[in-house]
Every structure is written in C-alpha cells, then in structure tokens.
Design a protein around this motif. Structure first.
Motif, PDB file in Angstrom:
ATOM      1  N   SER A 140       0.736  -1.139   0.238  1.00 55.42           N
ATOM      2  CA  SER A 140       0.466  -0.105  -0.152  1.00 55.42           C
ATOM      3  C   SER A 140       0.772   1.165  -0.525  1.00 55.42           C
ATOM      4  CB  SER A 140      -0.948  -0.425   0.995  1.00 55.42           C
ATOM      5  OG  SER A 140       0.167   0.009   2.204  1.00 55.42           O
ATOM      6  N   GLY A 141       0.429   2.721  -0.338  1.00 55.26           N
ATOM      7  CA  GLY A 141       0.977   3.785  -0.202  1.00 55.26           C
ATOM      8  C   GLY A 141       2.175   3.468  -0.652  1.00 55.26           C
ATOM      9  N   ILE A 142       3.212   4.126  -0.227  1.00 54.75           N
ATOM     10  CA  ILE A 142       3.943   4.949  -0.693  1.00 54.75           C
ATOM     11  C   ILE A 142       5.227   3.723  -1.179  1.00 54.75           C
ATOM     12  CG2 ILE A 142       4.554   6.992  -0.158  1.00 54.75           C
ATOM     13  CD1 ILE A 142       6.612   6.280   2.204  1.00 54.75           C
ATOM     14  N   GLY A 143       4.730   2.664  -0.514  1.00 55.92           N
ATOM     15  CA  GLY A 143       5.445   1.231  -0.083  1.00 55.92           C
ATOM     16  C   GLY A 143       5.219   0.734  -2.285  1.00 55.92           C
ATOM     17  N   VAL A 144       4.381   1.434  -2.302  1.00 54.17           N
ATOM     18  CA  VAL A 144       3.370   0.163  -3.805  1.00 54.17           C
ATOM     19  C   VAL A 144       4.519   1.155  -4.931  1.00 54.17           C
ATOM     20  CG1 VAL A 144       1.880  -0.175  -5.348  1.00 54.17           C
ATOM     21  CG2 VAL A 144       1.730  -0.445  -2.966  1.00 54.17           C
ATOM     22  N   GLU A 145       4.350   1.860  -4.563  1.00 52.25           N
ATOM     23  CA  GLU A 145       4.706   3.358  -5.809  1.00 52.25           C
ATOM     24  C   GLU A 145       6.221   3.172  -5.693  1.00 52.25           C
ATOM     25  OE1 GLU A 145       5.402   6.808  -8.495  1.00 52.25           O
ATOM     26  OE2 GLU A 145       3.689   5.473  -8.118  1.00 52.25           O
ATOM     27  N   THR A 146       6.877   3.251  -4.468  1.00 52.99           N
ATOM     28  CA  THR A 146       8.541   2.344  -5.040  1.00 52.99           C
ATOM     29  C   THR A 146       8.737   1.535  -4.944  1.00 52.99           C
ATOM     30  OG1 THR A 146       8.745   4.199  -2.056  1.00 52.99           O
ATOM     31  CG2 THR A 146      10.042   2.308  -3.148  1.00 52.99           C
ATOM     32  N   ALA A 147       8.050   0.788  -5.522  1.00 55.71           N
ATOM     33  CA  ALA A 147       8.428  -0.670  -6.043  1.00 55.71           C
ATOM     34  C   ALA A 147       7.707  -0.176  -7.556  1.00 55.71           C
ATOM     35  CB  ALA A 147       7.380  -1.364  -5.352  1.00 55.71           C
ATOM     36  N   VAL A 200       6.596  -8.980   2.194  1.00 52.20           N
ATOM     37  CA  VAL A 200       4.828  -8.362   2.806  1.00 52.20           C
ATOM     38  C   VAL A 200       5.049  -8.943   3.704  1.00 52.20           C
ATOM     39  CG1 VAL A 200       5.030  -6.850   0.710  1.00 52.20           C
ATOM     40  CG2 VAL A 200       3.327  -9.156   1.020  1.00 52.20           C
ATOM     41  N   ARG A 201       3.959  -8.448   4.681  1.00 51.57           N
ATOM     42  CA  ARG A 201       2.832  -9.634   5.290  1.00 51.57           C
ATOM     43  C   ARG A 201       2.392 -10.334   4.929  1.00 51.57           C
ATOM     44  NH1 ARG A 201      -1.050  -8.399   8.604  1.00 51.57           N
ATOM     45  NH2 ARG A 201      -1.821  -5.964   7.752  1.00 51.57           N
ATOM     46  N   ARG A 202       1.179  -9.340   3.688  1.00 44.59           N
ATOM     47  CA  ARG A 202       0.333 -10.787   2.935  1.00 44.59           C
ATOM     48  C   ARG A 202       1.120 -11.248   1.930  1.00 44.59           C
ATOM     49  NH1 ARG A 202      -4.058  -8.187   2.827  1.00 44.59           N
ATOM     50  NH2 ARG A 202      -3.048  -6.050   2.754  1.00 44.59           N
ATOM     51  N   PRO A 203       1.319 -12.412   2.164  1.00 44.87           N
ATOM     52  CA  PRO A 203       1.885 -12.571   0.147  1.00 44.87           C
ATOM     53  C   PRO A 203       0.337 -12.096  -0.669  1.00 44.87           C
ATOM     54  CG  PRO A 203       2.945 -14.362   1.692  1.00 44.87           C
ATOM     55  CD  PRO A 203       1.991 -12.894   2.788  1.00 44.87           C
ATOM     56  N   ASP A 204      -0.731 -13.458   0.090  1.00 45.65           N
ATOM     57  CA  ASP A 204      -1.660 -12.938  -1.155  1.00 45.65           C
ATOM     58  C   ASP A 204      -2.076 -11.771  -1.758  1.00 45.65           C
ATOM     59  OD1 ASP A 204      -2.739 -12.515   0.895  1.00 45.65           O
ATOM     60  OD2 ASP A 204      -4.445 -12.775   1.225  1.00 45.65           O
ATOM     61  N   ALA A 205      -1.731 -10.749  -0.794  1.00 44.65           N
ATOM     62  CA  ALA A 205      -2.704  -9.247  -1.354  1.00 44.65           C
ATOM     63  C   ALA A 205      -0.885  -8.486  -2.217  1.00 44.65           C
ATOM     64  CB  ALA A 205      -2.090  -8.697  -0.222  1.00 44.65           C
ATOM     65  N   GLY A 206       0.101  -9.304  -2.025  1.00 43.40           N
ATOM     66  CA  GLY A 206       1.683  -8.569  -2.459  1.00 43.40           C
ATOM     67  C   GLY A 206       1.555  -9.984  -4.281  1.00 43.40           C
ATOM     68  N   GLU A 207       1.106 -10.644  -4.422  1.00 42.72           N
ATOM     69  CA  GLU A 207       1.132 -11.203  -5.357  1.00 42.72           C
ATOM     70  C   GLU A 207      -0.129 -10.120  -6.395  1.00 42.72           C
ATOM     71  OE1 GLU A 207       2.663 -12.852  -6.635  1.00 42.72           O
ATOM     72  OE2 GLU A 207       3.545 -14.846  -5.595  1.00 42.72           O
ATOM     73  N   GLN A 208      -1.091  -9.874  -5.758  1.00 47.90           N
ATOM     74  CA  GLN A 208      -1.656  -9.091  -6.624  1.00 47.90           C
ATOM     75  C   GLN A 208      -1.169  -8.095  -7.551  1.00 47.90           C
ATOM     76  OE1 GLN A 208      -6.243  -8.416  -4.572  1.00 47.90           O
ATOM     77  NE2 GLN A 208      -6.033 -10.262  -4.327  1.00 47.90           N
ATOM     78  N   ILE A 209      -0.344  -7.233  -5.991  1.00 46.16           N
ATOM     79  CA  ILE A 209       0.386  -6.181  -6.107  1.00 46.16           C
ATOM     80  C   ILE A 209       1.170  -6.290  -6.909  1.00 46.16           C
ATOM     81  CG2 ILE A 209       1.777  -4.353  -5.703  1.00 46.16           C
ATOM     82  CD1 ILE A 209      -0.759  -3.553  -4.324  1.00 46.16           C
ATOM     83  N   ALA A 210       1.847  -7.724  -8.108  1.00 49.09           N
ATOM     84  CA  ALA A 210       3.426  -7.759  -8.223  1.00 49.09           C
ATOM     85  C   ALA A 210       2.943  -7.356  -9.835  1.00 49.09           C
ATOM     86  CB  ALA A 210       3.470  -8.703  -7.698  1.00 49.09           C
TER      87      ALA A 210
END
Length: 307
Positions: A36-43, A57-67
């Motif tokens: 979320s937030g600036i972490g996603v934008e930094t990535a 990330v703490r929740r890999p399922d959410a991380g996979e969606q972001i990725a």
C-alpha cells in the motif's frame, strides 16, 4: 559543520521525476510494506527503471496482486513476492536465511503508527519500537552480507517527522514506568529508524553500503488509521507519487552516491531544529536523531535484544 546536501528536486517532485533516466538493470531491491501507499509506488518506480524488485510483505496474497499489477504497468517481469512480517522475527530470519546473491537496495518502509493502547511485540518490547525498529534492524543485519556483496548498496530507512515528538528513551523504551503515549511511542520508534541509518552508515560504509533516513511527507494511507483525528496541516500533505520521491531518490539516484548517515525530506537534506513542534508534518530533524553516541548505543541495545 557539513553543508546540507541539496538536489534539483523539491517537495512537488514525484518518484517518476527523481528516477527519470536512471537505469537500474541488473540491480536488486527489497522493499518492506509494499502492499500500500508509498511502498507500492517505490516498488513501481524502481521496477520501471529496470530493477529486480522483491515485495517483502506481511500478506503474500495481497503482495501477489500488487506484483501482477506492477508487472503490467512497468513491463518488468522481475517483480517477486516474499513473506516478511517485521513484527515477527521468525519471518524476518526465514527470509534472510534463504536470500542468495547480492542486494543493491534495501528500503525499510513498513511501519505502524500511533497505536491507541499499549501493545507489546518482539521480546515483550513496545509494539511500535518492536515493529518499526527491531524488525527492520534484524532484517538489515540478516542481509548485511548480501548488501556488501553488491559492491555499492543503499539502505533506506523511512522515518517520519513524528520523530520530533520523542527521542529514544533508553531508560524506559517500553513504557514500563511512564504512562503510555501513542504519539511519543511512535516518535521514539521513528527516531530509532533514523539512528539505525546513522550507525549502519558508520559501520558499513567501508563495505560499500551507504544508509540514509527520510521523512516522506504526509500522505493519506492506511498508516494514519490510528491517529484519532490528529491531522497534518494542508501545506505539508503530499500525493503518493510525491511521498515516494525521497525514498526512490535515496535508493537509486546517482546524485547521492557516496552520501550517508543523513536525514532527508522533500528530496533534500533536512536542517536541524531545536524544539518540539506543535503539529505533525513540521520540517526538520532533531539533533538527537543524528547523534553518533545515541546511534551506537541503540545498535548495541538492539543487538542485545536480538541475541
């Protein structure tokens, strides 16, 4: 006194602005809190510049969606997800134990803010100190050899103007004697994050690792959910793109090559201030957050806790 570092950028600059024309092909980055937030934008910014990016990330399922979204947006397939919960040392150690190869960029971005009631985390320590500082300290220690192997690495510690509300109170880190104060506890943890960068730079610059801390600015993200109505004044607020600019600049810009142990905001080094502010978001860095003896003492305290 060392002259403050200045860049051609300012508070209105975005992550895309500061990384324009920077080629990160062949570089590897790890970013905590990148769902979320600036972490996603930094990535996004680092991946768009060609870096191999791991969303820690703490929740890999959410991380996979972001990725998946970032791969589409950047055209970079080398965006990975790993479980790293900086509130859980087993999670941190499991990640660092399996990391192989060099690491060029570590962005300690995850955090919690102003928990309304006293909670305890790692080894019984106050939860914000445990999560924001101890977890990231353990992560940096575990990845030290990978950072050293990069032949020129950056450690970026995302702090906050909240650090101006409390130094690290070494005699009572965990509110066992003084009344719990949500803002004070948050401030202490954010001061600790600056001190982590100061001491990491002192100890590790000889290994080619430079470390800096920053205040991203006030951005409306999930981090503010416990502030109880405490608002940052409008002049200090930023978009997510502007909020990620200083993190991305410190992580990747050639302009800060060889610079370390400093605190930045608005993509420039911050001046020191000498009084506690009356509101969040006020610019400047407290002298206690850059103090070398405080930094060394905290490193020793953290090492004792983790071992």
């Amino acid at each position: 006194m060392t002259k403050l570092f200045s860049s051609p950028f300012d508070r209105d600059s975005t992550a895309s602005d500061v990384i324009k024309d920077v080629d990160l092909s062949g570089k590897r980055a790890v970013i905590t809190g990148a769902t979320s937030g600036i972490g996603v934008e930094t990535a996004r910014a680092l991946a768009a510049a060609g870096a191999e990016v791991t969303l820690a990330v703490r929740r890999p399922d959410a991380g996979e969606q972001i990725a998946a979204d970032l791969r589409t947006r950047t055209g970079n397939a080398a965006i990975r997800v790993a479980r790293v919960d900086v509130a859980d040392l087993e999670s941190v150690h499991a990640f660092t134990a399996t990391w192989t190869g060099p690491l060029h960029i570590l962005v300690n971005n995850a955090g919690i803010m102003m928990l309304p009631e006293l909670q305890r985390g790692i080894s019984g320590h106050e939860q914000q100190f445990a999560t924001n500082y101890l977890g990231h300290f353990a992560l940096a220690l575990g990845l030290h050899s990978a950072l050293a192997d990069a032949g020129g690495a950056r450690l970026v510690s995302v702090s906050s103007s909240g650090h101006l509300f409390s130094p690290v109170v070494f005699d009572d880190l965990d509110y066992r004697f003084r009344p719990y104060d949500a803002l004070g506890a948050y401030g202490q943890s954010k001061t600790a994050e600056v001190l982590l960068a100061v001491e990491a730079d002192r100890r590790w610059s000889g290994d080619g690792i430079r470390a800096n801390a920053l205040h991203p600015g006030a951005i409306a993200t999930n981090l503010q959910r416990h502030t109880g109505g405490l608002k940052t004044p409008e002049p200090y607020r930023k978009t997510i793109g502007q909020g990620a600019a200083t993190s991305v600049f410190l992580a990747a810009s050639p302009l800060v090559e060889g610079i370390g142990g400093r605190y930045f905001e608005d993509v420039n080094e911050a001046p020191q201030v000498t009084a506690r502010p009356t509101e969040l978001g006020v610019p400047g860095v407290a002298p206690y957050a850059l103090d070398a003896s405080n930094a060394e003492r905290l490193w020793e305290v953290g090492t004792a806790i983790l071992h």
